[in-house]
Design an enzyme around this catalytic site. Structure first.
Site, PDB file in Angstrom:
ATOM      1  CE  LYS A 147      -3.083   2.425   3.444  1.00 50.90           C
ATOM      2  NZ  LYS A 147      -4.272   2.581   4.555  1.00 50.90           N
ATOM      3  CG  ASP A 204      -5.796   8.327   4.332  1.00 55.04           C
ATOM      4  OD1 ASP A 204      -5.976   9.087   4.300  1.00 55.04           O
ATOM      5  OD2 ASP A 204      -5.767   7.068   5.604  1.00 55.04           O
ATOM      6  CE  LYS A 212      -6.254   8.432   8.202  1.00 54.29           C
ATOM      7  NZ  LYS A 212      -6.950   7.542   8.758  1.00 54.29           N
ATOM      8  CG  ASP A 231      -1.850   5.062   4.746  1.00 55.66           C
ATOM      9  OD1 ASP A 231      -1.645   4.416   5.317  1.00 55.66           O
ATOM     10  OD2 ASP A 231      -2.965   5.577   4.071  1.00 55.66           O
ATOM     11  CG  ASP A 243      -9.609   7.593   7.096  1.00 53.17           C
ATOM     12  OD1 ASP A 243      -8.885   7.928   6.289  1.00 53.17           O
ATOM     13  OD2 ASP A 243      -9.958   7.992   8.302  1.00 53.17           O
ATOM     14  CD  GLU A 267      -6.730   5.086   2.656  1.00 55.74           C
ATOM     15  OE1 GLU A 267      -8.057   5.419   2.899  1.00 55.74           O
ATOM     16  OE2 GLU A 267      -5.445   5.173   3.133  1.00 55.74           O
ATOM     17  NE  ARG A 316     -11.195  -2.069   4.640  1.00 58.25           N
ATOM     18  CZ  ARG A 316     -11.759  -1.567   6.020  1.00 58.25           C
ATOM     19  NH1 ARG A 316     -12.165  -1.947   5.898  1.00 58.25           N
ATOM     20  NH2 ARG A 316     -10.589  -0.963   6.936  1.00 58.25           N
TER      21      ARG A 316
HETATM   22  N1  BES Z   1      -3.706   4.828   7.322  1.00 59.39           N
HETATM   23  C1  BES Z   1      -5.218   4.468   7.847  1.00 59.39           C
HETATM   24  C2  BES Z   1      -4.889   3.874   9.391  1.00 59.39           C
HETATM   25  C3  BES Z   1      -3.901   3.961   9.803  1.00 59.39           C
HETATM   26  C4  BES Z   1      -4.276   4.684  11.177  1.00 59.39           C
HETATM   27  C5  BES Z   1      -2.253   3.433   9.930  1.00 59.39           C
HETATM   28  C6  BES Z   1      -3.259   4.781  12.057  1.00 59.39           C
HETATM   29  C7  BES Z   1      -1.488   3.919  10.904  1.00 59.39           C
HETATM   30  C8  BES Z   1      -1.462   4.895  11.608  1.00 59.39           C
HETATM   31  C9  BES Z   1      -5.955   3.800   7.286  1.00 59.39           C
HETATM   32  O1  BES Z   1      -6.078   3.945   5.968  1.00 59.39           O
HETATM   33  C10 BES Z   1      -7.542   4.027   8.030  1.00 59.39           C
HETATM   34  O2  BES Z   1      -8.223   5.611   8.021  1.00 59.39           O
HETATM   35  N2  BES Z   1      -8.287   3.175   8.180  1.00 59.39           N
HETATM   36  C11 BES Z   1      -9.478   3.634   9.363  1.00 59.39           C
HETATM   37  C12 BES Z   1     -10.789   2.483   8.790  1.00 59.39           C
HETATM   38  C13 BES Z   1     -11.724   2.897   9.368  1.00 59.39           C
HETATM   39  C14 BES Z   1     -12.269   3.758   7.822  1.00 59.39           C
HETATM   40  C15 BES Z   1     -12.746   1.077   8.644  1.00 59.39           C
HETATM   41  C16 BES Z   1      -8.897   2.312  10.373  1.00 59.39           C
HETATM   42  O3  BES Z   1      -8.587   1.903  10.600  1.00 59.39           O
HETATM   43  O4  BES Z   1      -9.979   3.843  11.180  1.00 59.39           O
HETATM   44 ZN    ZN Z   2      -4.482   4.631   5.127  1.00 60.40          ZN
HETATM   45 MN    MN Z   3      -7.157   6.005   5.565  1.00 59.26          MN
END
Ligand code: BES
Ligand code: ZN
Ligand code: MN
Length: 499
Positions: A263, A268, A275, A286, A345, A347, A349
């Site tokens: 990825k 992000d 966020k 990210d 968010d 994104e 996956r």
């Molecule tokens: N890039 C983030 C995940 C992340 C969080 C990486 C903290 C490093 C530190 C990912 O794209 C994300 O935003 N995930 C969300 C998914 C949710 C919206 C289903 C999450 O885990 O909150």
């Molecule tokens: Zn992300």
């Molecule tokens: Mn995200």
């Protein structure tokens, strides 16, 4: 870093600092007792006075005043009475950092022939610590005050040939991990998808053994990668689907072609599902999975490992904007499945769905993806272990074994078809996020599994391990990128390169 191995007595070894590990409570290893005699009991006195101690990260320096060929000796605390690879990495990192800070260029290390850890394993751990420990990220300071790297490492101990080979291999891999850290620490305005692709292209040109290709925005759309396109469309920085192919002349297992998918969201913001602003700056990291995959390709090509690899790195930026994907939009992925984007968010996956399918279609027999995928994995495992998932026990076990041998730790979490119901959409085949705030790393992995095609696939959720909010108390002493995955992937490739 130049590496030499000498079997001669340590008193004659030339170095700016000659280091030996000290357990807790403090006791001098056999090699250090030899040094102690040459130093007329100087080390014993330091132990008796309680100055030379074995706590993790503690370094005690003593000038030798011409009584040894080395200018100084240093005792590096390993923080316990058993020495394992991780304690050695930490001790070596502390010693190398101190050595670099006092201007040392050449460091020597006493390998302990009586240790339970084989000499080659000790050497590998010490090299990891010496290369990874002194790393600093402050490339953007106008006065570059970063400590210069150690130029020469002399390992003192038995089994020179095997030790030297292992140490040189480890040094190559660890310096690729540092190059990965440079990519991940770079801010989003610098490390755009285009720039990341250019980095991969330069890597391929320098190596000569890697074939680079990249798809731009029109090609991504024309190919039918609707999920990647949906994430990329909110940004003015155009996406790339980066591939690097490595096809050695005589692979150890010709039937095996490993697809490494990483990825690479270069920033992000969350997109329209924006966020919160607190620590949003960390989301420049990210792209840690993609950076690890690209840097690992550099390591494998340098080591000329006979294993067939295909790296696929979807790179784009997740931004809000007039063209951005809206929550509720439905897109068609490369596999033909439709996805309701419930949360922009989630994104990672989406871009991985298209990249995994693309890797499988391109002939990968085994897949492994690395992704900073969920905040939930950070809650569950913190900064120490990545979450490992897989649909095939043998393949997942290979990755687990490579992880623990490499120092990039991973712990397996479950997948079960019952979890799949949270990814069901009323409107489309799947949705990318569930409103139940449960098991998010598992739901994300279950989503990816739908796009992995036929055959073994595994997934590493590296959100907690790729980028640290603060030092970890080991050989990662500061915040920032760790290069997680480069050592793991290089170790995996080495194991798969053995018939
Ligand atoms: N890039 C983030 C995940 C992340 C969080 C990486 C903290 C490093 C530190 C990912 O794209 C994300 O935003 N995930 C969300 C998914 C949710 C919206 C289903 C999450 O885990 O909150
Ligand atoms: Zn992300
Ligand atoms: Mn995200």
């Amino acid at each position: 870093m130049e590496i030499d191995v000498v079997e001669a007595p340590p008193g004659g070894v030339e170095a700016d600092v000659l280091v030996f590990p000290v357990p807790e409570p403090a006791a001098l290893p056999a090699g250090a007792q030899q040094l102690d005699r040459l130093l007329e009991g100087g080390l014993t006195r330091l132990v008796e006075d309680g100055e030379l101690r074995g706590e993790t990260g503690r370094v005690t320096l003593l000038h030798t005043d011409g009584r040894l060929a080395a200018r100084r000796v240093a005792a590096a605390g390993v923080g316990g009475d058993t020495v394992d690879a991780d304690r050695l990495r930490t001790a070596a990192a502390a010693a190398a950092t101190r050595a670099a800070d006092i201007g040392a260029r050449a460091v020597a290390w006493l390998v302990d022939p009586e240790s339970a850890l084989p000499s080659a394993e000790q050497a590998r751990a010490v090299v990891d610590g010496v290369v990874l420990g002194p790393y600093e990220a402050g490339r953007w300071k106008t006065e570059d005050e970063r400590r210069p790297p150690i130029e020469r490492l002399v390992l003192c101990g038995p089994g020179a040939a095997a030790v030297a080979e292992e140490a040189r291999r480890a040094a190559a891999v660890a310096s690729w991990a540092n190059r990965c850290r440079d990519l991940v620490n770079a801010p989003g305005n610098e490390m755009t998808p285009e720039r990341l692709a250019a980095w991969a292209e330069e890597l391929a040109a320098e190596s000569g053994a890697l074939r680079f290709e990249a798809l731009g925005p029109e090609e991504i759309r024309a190919a039918g990668m609707g999920a990647l396109e949906a994430v990329a469309r909110g940004s003015h920085n155009a996406p790339r689907l980066i591939t690097l192919a490595y096809e050695p002349d005589s692979p150890a297992r010709p039937e095996l072609r490993v697809g490494l998918v990483g990825k690479a969201i270069t920033f992000d913001s969350g997109g329209l599902s924006l966020k919160p602003s607190l620590r949003m700056e960390e989301m420049k990291s990210d792209m840690g999975g993609g950076a690890a995959v690209l840097a690992a390709m550099g390591a494998v090509a340098e080591l000329e490992l006979p294993v067939r690899l295909l790296a696929v790195v979807p790179a784009c930026e997740n931004m809000p904007g007039g063209h951005a994907t809206r929550p509720g939009d439905i897109v068609t992925a490369l596999s033909g499945k439709t996805i309701e984007i419930a949360n922009t968010d989630a994104e990672g996956r989406l871009i991985l769905a298209d990249a995994l399918w693309f890797a499988r279609e391109s002939g990968a027999t085994h897949l492994l993806d690395l992704a900073t995928l969920t905040g939930g994995i950070v809650i569950a495992m913190g900064d120490l272990y990545a979450g490992l998932f897989g649909n095939d026990d043998a393949w997942t076990a290979e990755i687990e074994a490579a992880a623990s041998a490499s120092g990039d730790r991973a712990w397996r979490l479950p997948l079960h078809e019952r979890y799949g119901r949270y990814n069901d959409s009323y409107f489309a085949d799947l949705k990318n996020s569930s409103d139940y705030k449960q098991a998010s790393p598992i739901l994300a992995a279950a989503f990816l599994a739908e796009f992995a095609g036929e055959g073994p696939w595994a997934h590493l959720d590296i959100a907690g391990t790729a980028y640290l909010e603060r030092g970890r108390g080991d050989y990662y002493t500061d915040l920032g990128a760790t290069g997680y995955g480069v050592r793991l992937l290089a170790e995996l490739a080495r194991r798969l390169a053995t018939p």
